[in-house]
Enzyme design. Structure first.
Site, PDB file in Angstrom:
ATOM      1  N   GLU A 327       0.807  -1.225   0.000  1.00  0.00           N
ATOM      2  CA  GLU A 327       0.000   0.000   0.000  1.00  0.00           C
ATOM      3  C   GLU A 327       0.844   1.281   0.000  1.00  0.00           C
ATOM      4  O   GLU A 327       0.334   2.360  -0.257  1.00  0.00           O
ATOM      5  CB  GLU A 327      -0.898   0.028   1.254  1.00  0.00           C
ATOM      6  CG  GLU A 327      -2.069  -0.948   1.230  1.00  0.00           C
ATOM      7  CD  GLU A 327      -1.698  -2.346   1.732  1.00  0.00           C
ATOM      8  OE1 GLU A 327      -0.505  -2.702   1.694  1.00  0.00           O
ATOM      9  OE2 GLU A 327      -2.606  -3.080   2.142  1.00  0.00           O
ATOM     10  N   LYS A 438      -1.970 -11.022  23.665  1.00  0.00           N
ATOM     11  CA  LYS A 438      -2.653 -10.201  24.673  1.00  0.00           C
ATOM     12  C   LYS A 438      -2.742 -10.994  25.970  1.00  0.00           C
ATOM     13  O   LYS A 438      -3.614 -11.833  26.127  1.00  0.00           O
ATOM     14  CB  LYS A 438      -4.025  -9.783  24.168  1.00  0.00           C
ATOM     15  CG  LYS A 438      -3.880  -8.857  22.961  1.00  0.00           C
ATOM     16  CD  LYS A 438      -5.180  -8.602  22.234  1.00  0.00           C
ATOM     17  CE  LYS A 438      -4.899  -7.947  20.897  1.00  0.00           C
ATOM     18  NZ  LYS A 438      -4.940  -8.865  19.752  1.00  0.00           N
ATOM     19  N   TRP A 443       0.179  -6.194  26.415  1.00  0.00           N
ATOM     20  CA  TRP A 443       0.627  -6.726  25.135  1.00  0.00           C
ATOM     21  C   TRP A 443       2.044  -7.278  25.229  1.00  0.00           C
ATOM     22  O   TRP A 443       2.933  -6.627  25.773  1.00  0.00           O
ATOM     23  CB  TRP A 443       0.659  -5.627  24.074  1.00  0.00           C
ATOM     24  CG  TRP A 443      -0.679  -5.262  23.538  1.00  0.00           C
ATOM     25  CD1 TRP A 443      -1.868  -5.830  23.895  1.00  0.00           C
ATOM     26  CD2 TRP A 443      -0.955  -4.254  22.571  1.00  0.00           C
ATOM     27  NE1 TRP A 443      -2.882  -5.224  23.187  1.00  0.00           N
ATOM     28  CE2 TRP A 443      -2.357  -4.259  22.373  1.00  0.00           C
ATOM     29  CE3 TRP A 443      -0.181  -3.359  21.853  1.00  0.00           C
ATOM     30  CZ2 TRP A 443      -2.978  -3.392  21.484  1.00  0.00           C
ATOM     31  CZ3 TRP A 443      -0.800  -2.506  20.969  1.00  0.00           C
ATOM     32  CH2 TRP A 443      -2.199  -2.519  20.792  1.00  0.00           C
TER      33      TRP A 443
HETATM   34  P1  AMP Z   1       3.356  -6.437   2.140  1.00  0.00           P
HETATM   35  O1  AMP Z   1       2.308  -5.510   1.681  1.00  0.00           O
HETATM   36  O2  AMP Z   1       3.112  -7.841   1.749  1.00  0.00           O
HETATM   37  O3  AMP Z   1       4.699  -5.997   1.745  1.00  0.00           O
HETATM   38  O4  AMP Z   1       3.332  -6.453   3.724  1.00  0.00           O
HETATM   39  C1  AMP Z   1       3.506  -5.282   4.475  1.00  0.00           C
HETATM   40  C2  AMP Z   1       3.742  -5.628   5.908  1.00  0.00           C
HETATM   41  O5  AMP Z   1       4.994  -6.297   6.064  1.00  0.00           O
HETATM   42  C3  AMP Z   1       3.851  -4.458   6.835  1.00  0.00           C
HETATM   43  O6  AMP Z   1       2.594  -3.942   7.196  1.00  0.00           O
HETATM   44  C4  AMP Z   1       4.592  -5.065   8.015  1.00  0.00           C
HETATM   45  O7  AMP Z   1       3.737  -5.809   8.849  1.00  0.00           O
HETATM   46  C5  AMP Z   1       5.532  -6.011   7.341  1.00  0.00           C
HETATM   47  N1  AMP Z   1       6.856  -5.379   7.196  1.00  0.00           N
HETATM   48  C6  AMP Z   1       7.400  -4.821   6.110  1.00  0.00           C
HETATM   49  N2  AMP Z   1       8.646  -4.370   6.369  1.00  0.00           N
HETATM   50  C7  AMP Z   1       8.903  -4.643   7.658  1.00  0.00           C
HETATM   51  C8  AMP Z   1      10.005  -4.417   8.530  1.00  0.00           C
HETATM   52  N3  AMP Z   1      11.139  -3.858   8.135  1.00  0.00           N
HETATM   53  N4  AMP Z   1       9.870  -4.811   9.814  1.00  0.00           N
HETATM   54  C9  AMP Z   1       8.739  -5.393  10.277  1.00  0.00           C
HETATM   55  N5  AMP Z   1       7.681  -5.643   9.496  1.00  0.00           N
HETATM   56  C10 AMP Z   1       7.744  -5.275   8.199  1.00  0.00           C
END
Ligand code: AMP
Length: 542
Positions: A327, A438, A443
């Site tokens: 997004e 939780k 948390w």
């Molecule tokens: P996607 O749209 O499949 O790329 O997923 C996005 C999600 O990946 C984000 O909302 C996070 O939950 C996770 N994400 C992406 N980059 C990181 C990061 N560097 N550290 C932790 N979570 C991440």
């Protein structure tokens, strides 16, 4: 009005024409299904891209028709990356690892008119072709694989298609027109479509080139391990073309030894991929010449501190963590240490590199109370839902009525991540809203616990989920993959954690598994773990 500046559309032809005009001698190396690597200069690539655009006219693809791709990271995929949007169409990159029913859903939802398929992937998509309702043409791209063509379909040969067409000229008047689309890789429900416009892609490309973000430049040799079907390979395919950097495309050669060979032999300077990729590649780099490498951007899921430190120790280069989502185009924050942070101890710097960093120029981030929407302080302690706004952050989902829940009343994207933000503006993701454990109203961060467990030298991977508990509502269960040959016990894991996390965070049980299940883009699939262990009876619950 006192005066105006020229109102030129921020559109992809400008990016394309820079590589064509200034860097025709630079180019793209692609590995094929046999492992052989071949080079295509940007000069050749540009000519072929222009011919491909005319070929789309010849196929009768509508003015804003969706052009599906089912491809690896290859030079041909990069031709499609520009031919479709620069001729007004919308590139739709299909995630080759989605479940079959999700693929059918997204092809039909996006109304793809044509799909370009790399030959080695025909086996995956072949059985689904029947279910595609709007697809009128199938084009097969030879990537050296001997995969047979499924019977009963007329496949067009990619090379013949290009050879039979004249080069097109590119004009995009409206920068807000759609350029490409990508569906989220969510593990629950159907994926949601995000539309990238010419303007958003142009601005995101500029952001990827900023020195304090990823900082791609002309001298780079870029290896995008992150797939071009997942959030535009984090913008690297566009940024490489805009900057005139060389690209090394791994194609189907995604194994750690093959990637390590490419890094060393092609003298890669910038290699980007998810943490699981870098976990596999590190041992393969042992004792080899990695001196050309200057940056290893990594995101998609949290980068364990132990992994980043292992890179720093072995090759002298820690990982550069970035955070983003489909997004958000996706780059939204990057953990580049500021000059002031360089005075901190090694340990403190390593901690900061394990955070998700500062919003990149152009993006705004905030944390808010998930229920009331109230904005929360940047004190490094208060946790809240991370929200994002900016010119390359989506404002809606394509034809989807699930969208309203995903945005705030003032139009910010609700990311579904839980984070703290330090007074300096460093974001640290502590969890997904759906994954936090939780426990008795408090948390526990599954991500932090996993990171601590993965610091154990005998642990290859670890994922933590919350399982029901009669007293505390939920308690953490650690699912641990030991390194090969290790004899690890539950007590070893708990003793290791003692002193590293608060006592009440200690997992109530540890189960040993062969592998953490992964999603289509290589993240830990907590959903699969919950399906498997959701009914696990904790010893503390009896
Ligand atoms: P996607 O749209 O499949 O790329 O997923 C996005 C999600 O990946 C984000 O909302 C996070 O939950 C996770 N994400 C992406 N980059 C990181 C990061 N560097 N550290 C932790 N979570 C991440």
């Amino acid at each position: 009005m006192l005066g105006t500046m020229q109102d030129r559309p921020l559109a992809l032809p400008h990016i394309f024409e820079r590589a064509e005009r200034f860097f025709p001698h630079k180019g793209i190396i692609t590995a094929d299904a046999t492992g052989a690597r071949s080079r295509r200069s940007y000069g050749e690539w540009a000519e072929r891209t222009r011919r491909l655009a005319t070929a789309l006219d010849g196929l009768g693809i509508s003015a804003d028709g969706r052009v599906g791709t089912f491809c690896w990271n290859t030079a041909a995929h990069l031709e499609l990356y520009f031919a479709a949007p620069c001729s007004g169409r919308v590139l739709h990159t299909l995630n080759i690892r989605l479940y079959p029913e999700q693929l059918t859903y997204i092809v039909n939802h996006a109304e793809d008119e044509v799909i370009f398929i790399e030959r080695s992937l025909l086996g995956l998509i072949g059985p689904l072709l029947e279910s595609f309702e709007s697809v009128r043409h199938l084009v097969v791209i030879d990537d050296g694989a001997p995969t047979p063509l499924p019977e009963g379909y007329d496949f067009i040969d990619y090379e013949e298609l290009i050879a039979g067409s004249e080069p097109a000229t590119f004009t995009i008047e409206d920068e807000n027109q759609a350029a490409s689309m990508c569906y989220t890789s969510g593990t629950t429900g159907n994926p949601k479509g995000v539309i990238y416009t010419h303007r958003s892609t142009y601005l995101h490309t500029m952001a990827a080139m900023l020195a304090d973000s990823v900082g791609t430049c002309e001298r780079d040799v870029i290896l995008p391990v992150v797939p071009m079907f997942h959030a535009n390979a984090w913008g690297l395919a566009h940024a490489a073309v805009a900057a005139g950097a060389d690209l090394v495309m791994p194609g189907p050669q995604m194994t750690p030894p093959a990637l390590a060979d490419m890094i060393v032999e092609e003298r890669v300077t910038l290699a980007a991929g998810v943490p699981t990729i870098w976990m596999g590649v590190l041992p393969e780099l042992e004792g080899r010449d990695t001196s050309a490498l200057r940056v290893i951007p990594c995101g998609g899921s949290a980068v364990p501190k132990a992994l980043s430190e292992a890179y720093r120790e072995q090759i002298g280069l820690p990982i550069l963590q970035a955070w983003g989502m489909t997004e958000t185009s996706p780059v939204a924050s990057v953990a580049r240490l500021t000059s002031a942070m360089e005075d901190l101890s090694e340990e403190q710097q390593a901690d900061l590199r394990a955070a998700q960093g500062m919003a990149v120029f152009g993006v705004e981030l905030r944390i808010a109370d998930q229920l009331t929407g109230e904005s929360l302080p940047w004190d490094g302690e208060t946790r809240g839902e991370l929200q994002a706004a900016g010119p390359w952050v989506t404002g809606d989902y394509y034809n989807d009525d699930r969208a309203p829940d995903s945005f705030t009343e003032d139009g910010w994207l609700r990311t579904g991540d839980v984070a703290v933000i330090t007074p300096e503006g460093f974001v640290r993701i502590v969890d997904r809203t759906k994954d936090v454990v939780k426990s008795g109203g408090e948390w526990i961060s599954s991500v932090e616990l996993e990171n601590e467990i993965m610091a154990h030298p005998q642990v290859a991977e670890a994922a933590v989920i919350g399982v029901p508990h009669p007293k505390w509502s939920e308690r953490p269960l650690a699912c641990v993959v030991p390194v090969e040959g290790a004899e690890l016990t539950k007590d070893d894991v708990l003793e290791f954690l003692d002193g590293r996390v608060a006592k009440w965070w200690l997992p109530d049980d540890v189960v040993f598994i062969d592998e953490v299940p992964k999603t289509s883009v290589g993240k830990f699939s907590k959903k699969d773990l919950r399906d498997r262990f959701g009914g696990h009876v904790l010893p503390t619950a009896e």
